[in-house]
Structures are given as C-alpha cells and as structure tokens.
Design a protein around this motif. Structure first.
Motif: not given
Length: 434
Positions: A279-286, A371-387
């Motif tokens: 949310a801070i390192t990637n702070p915009t919708v874009n 795609h072979t890494v099954k247990d690592a978290p994914r980064l947020p898909l959008n700004l709302l998820d990050a917030i």
C-alpha cells in the motif's frame, strides 16, 4: 549546525525553497527570500494542511514547515535558489502524518537498537512529449530497447545534465542507462543513510522534471505510463550497519548468500509484511498495472507479483545480489520517498524483533515457473486490496504510527472511491450495447 543566512551569503543564494512532501508524494513549497531565512529557520514557513494531501480540514491551525538546515541543496540548474526539506510541526508538536516525520521516527527506532539503515535506490522514469501522451523520441521503437546506446545518446543533453548536477552535489552517480521500455531511463547514485537517500530521492524527482521541462520534454515516474511497456520501478538496496556506520550488520560470509542472521530476520520482516507494505511501496491505482502486468513488448515486466526471495535473480520480489545487502524490487516510481524508507525500516525491525524467518529461497525463473510455487502469498491485485492488507496489519500500522496509518488509509480509500466512480471509455466500449 548550518547557518542558512551565512550559507546564502557564501553561495550567492537569493531564495530558499522550503519544501515538504505530503501523503501522496506531492512536493509542496514556499519560496523565501534569503533575507527572511533566519526567521523561517527558527519558526518555520506556514502552510494550510488541508490545501495539500494531508488528512486535515480548513479549521486546523497553521502547519509549520521547519527546514532541516543540514540537508540544504543549492539547485544546480538555478544556483540562486536553495532547496530545504522540512519537518512538519503544528502547535509545537510534530505532525504525526508528515512523511519525513514518519521516517525520522523509524530511524530513531533503529538507532535505539544500535543500528543504522543505509539504502540506495534505482530511479526509473520516462521522457515524454510535453502533453504526456507519447514517447518523446520518435526513433525509440526497438522491441528490446534496454541499454540502447543510440537511444541514450539521443537524450544525452538531458541525462548528462542531470548526471553533471549529481556529480556537483557529491552524490556519486555511477551509471545512467536507457531502460527496458521505449523512452525510459534509469539513473543510479551512491547509497547513504535512509534520511539522506529519501531527501535526495525527493530532490531527484524535482530535478529530473525541471531539467526535462527546460528541454521541452515531460518526465514521469508514473508506474505504468505506457500500455504494453515495462513500468517504472524504484528498486531499493538495503543494508543495516552498526551505530558507527562502519560495520555491516547484514554481512556474514559464513551464512547463506553472505547474509547474517540479523539480515535474514530483517528480510523475514519484509516478507511477513509484504502484502501490507504494498500500500505504501505501490501507492496508486496505476501501480497494480505494473506488478500484475501481462508480458510486455520486451518479453518481461521486471516486476514481481508473488512474495518470494532469491539469490542474484531479478524475477523475485527480493534478491540478494551480494553479501551484506538485498534488493527490494516491489516499489514503483510513485512511492513517496520518505514513506518508502520508513515502511522498509518498520517491517525490517519487526522481523528482527520477532526473529522472523524469510521462508524458503527459490532460485527458479518466476516468470516461467512461478506457477509451480504454491505456498507463497500473492501481492495485492489492486490498490483496494493493498489498503485492506495494510489496514489488517496492526503491528505495521502501530510501528509507523496509528495516527499516520489512519490518515493514510482514509485518504487512499477516498482515492480508490474516486477511481471506481469514474466512467471509463472501456466501460462504454464494452457495455453500451448490452
């Protein structure tokens, strides 16, 4: 302590630009005549906080920007003006949501643990036409333009002028290149204590835009300004040193990749808080059009979308390119220079406190085999998820300051609401005939 009036007499300064950065990374300033700087240095320049991107109302009292005289920079392209980063104060108290104050708090926390965080950044930007609607160099069309020597020389006047200024300022710039997207460049300079890096990062963005405008161009650090091309990253190289600044606490040749146990736990904190950190390192919708982008024209996005770390491998969120340091590849060009450093320190100190394990090291090509890494978290898909991830991370919010966190979440939530209430051409093109 630097006497600003004497500095003005010695350097021929006519004006000081007292500057602060708001929560959205906007740089705000007042131009102060040199003859008035003594009063401003003592009392600060007054601002209405509501008029900037801070969580305030018109009823709030004056916000004062107290300049940090030790950080003064004479503007190389306009030497009669000096730039002064400032700390925000209101009614004799630091403004908790002021980004430079947030960073200073983290630096103090590290110092209490006997540590100094040093960082360097890789700042990427595009040079566009003044309207910002296309790449400024019509000949910059290669499918793989990275390191293109013809393209960098066509913009020699711009990048060399900026590099000359950094040399004059003593920043120790060491390389400039044409980056992986058409019209994109990267400039690197020496690493330093986190506050120095943040001030230089802030000034660098101002300087690049100013020099570009002087040459009839427009510079942008927007994360993904051109569809289909690689976006603007802002990779951060991080090391932690003893309080004397001479002994690298991250370096241990006997450990994996030369990273000490302290370094591993600091990295563990980055991994633990990564989803909230975004949310801070990637702070915009874009921003999320960069870290969740499909393959670009060049063949790779050079951006992560999964919380993984590795050795010297650029396809992961964190790489350890050599002993005693690591590179966080998540941030983008929209990151607030002060909050970027602050959240890295906060997450790292959290990891050291909890002796956090960074998890398994992956040495695969994440773009081909992710795609072979099954247990690592994914980064947020959008700004709302990050917030939402940041809001759910009570420890990180507490370390950065609950007041700051509440203001940041509130304003970023308003930004998201503004975005989703906007009707786009895509909607009209795809749903008008339904």
């Amino acid at each position: 302590m630097t006497d600003l009036a004497a500095f003005a007499r010695e350097k021929g300064i006519k004006y000081f630009m007292i500057s602060f950065t708001d929560l959205f990374g906007g740089q705000r300033a007042k131009l102060v005549p040199a003859q008035a700087i003594a009063d401003m240095a003592a009392d600060g320049a007054g601002f209405a906080g509501f008029a900037t991107w801070l969580d305030m109302t018109p009823a709030h009292p004056d916000m004062l920007a107290i300049p940090d005289a030790e950080a003064v920079i004479q503007m190389p392209w306009k030497p009669e003006v000096a730039w002064l980063p400032a700390n925000l104060v209101m009614e004799d108290q630091p403004v908790a949501q002021g980004p430079r104050n947030v960073l200073r708090k983290q630096i103090d926390a590290a110092a209490q643990a006997g540590l100094r965080v040093k960082t360097g950044i890789e700042a990427e930007f595009f040079l566009l036409t003044p309207e910002g609607d296309r790449i400024s160099d019509p000949f910059d069309t290669a499918a793989k333009p990275c390191y293109d020597q013809q393209a960098v020389m066509r913009r020699y006047d711009v990048v060399a002028e900026i590099c000359d200024y950094m040399l004059d300022l003593g920043w120790n710039p060491y390389q400039t290149d044409h980056e992986d997207a058409n019209g994109q460049f990267e400039m690197n300079w020496g690493f330093a204590d986190a506050l120095v890096t943040a001030d230089r990062h802030s000034f660098f963005k101002f300087m690049v835009k100013s020099v570009a405008e002087k040459h009839g161009l427009r510079a942008t650090f927007m994360p993904k300004p051109v569809e289909g091309l690689t976006g603007n990253g802002c990779h951060v190289h991080i090391s932690v040193w003893d309080s004397d600044g001479k002994t690298n606490a991250f370096s241990d040749s006997s450990r994996e990749l030369g990273l000490s146990d302290q370094g591993r736990t600091f990295l563990g904190g980055i991994m633990k808080h990564a989803e909230a950190l975004a949310a801070i390192t990637n702070p915009t919708v874009n921003s999320y059009k960069r870290i969740n982008a499909p393959r670009t024209v060049s063949g790779a996005t050079w951006a992560p979308n999964t919380v993984t770390w590795t050795g010297n491998n650029r396809t992961h969120m964190v790489r350890v390119p050599g002993p005693g340091r690591f590179e966080l590849r998540l941030p983008d060009g929209a990151a607030n220079p002060y909050l970027l450093q602050a959240v890295i320190i906060a997450a790292g100190l959290s990891g050291m406190h909890h002796k956090a394990d960074p998890g398994p090291r992956y040495d695969i090509d994440m773009y081909a085999e992710g795609h072979t890494v099954k247990d690592a978290p994914r980064l947020p898909l959008n700004l709302l998820d990050a917030i939402r991830a940041f809001d759910a991370d009570g420890e990180l919010k507490s370390m950065l300051g609950d007041s700051f966190a509440a203001s940041y979440i509130k304003l970023k939530g308003q930004e998201w609401n503004s975005f989703v209430s906007h009707f786009s051409n895509w909607e009209r093109e795809h749903t008008l005939d339904i």
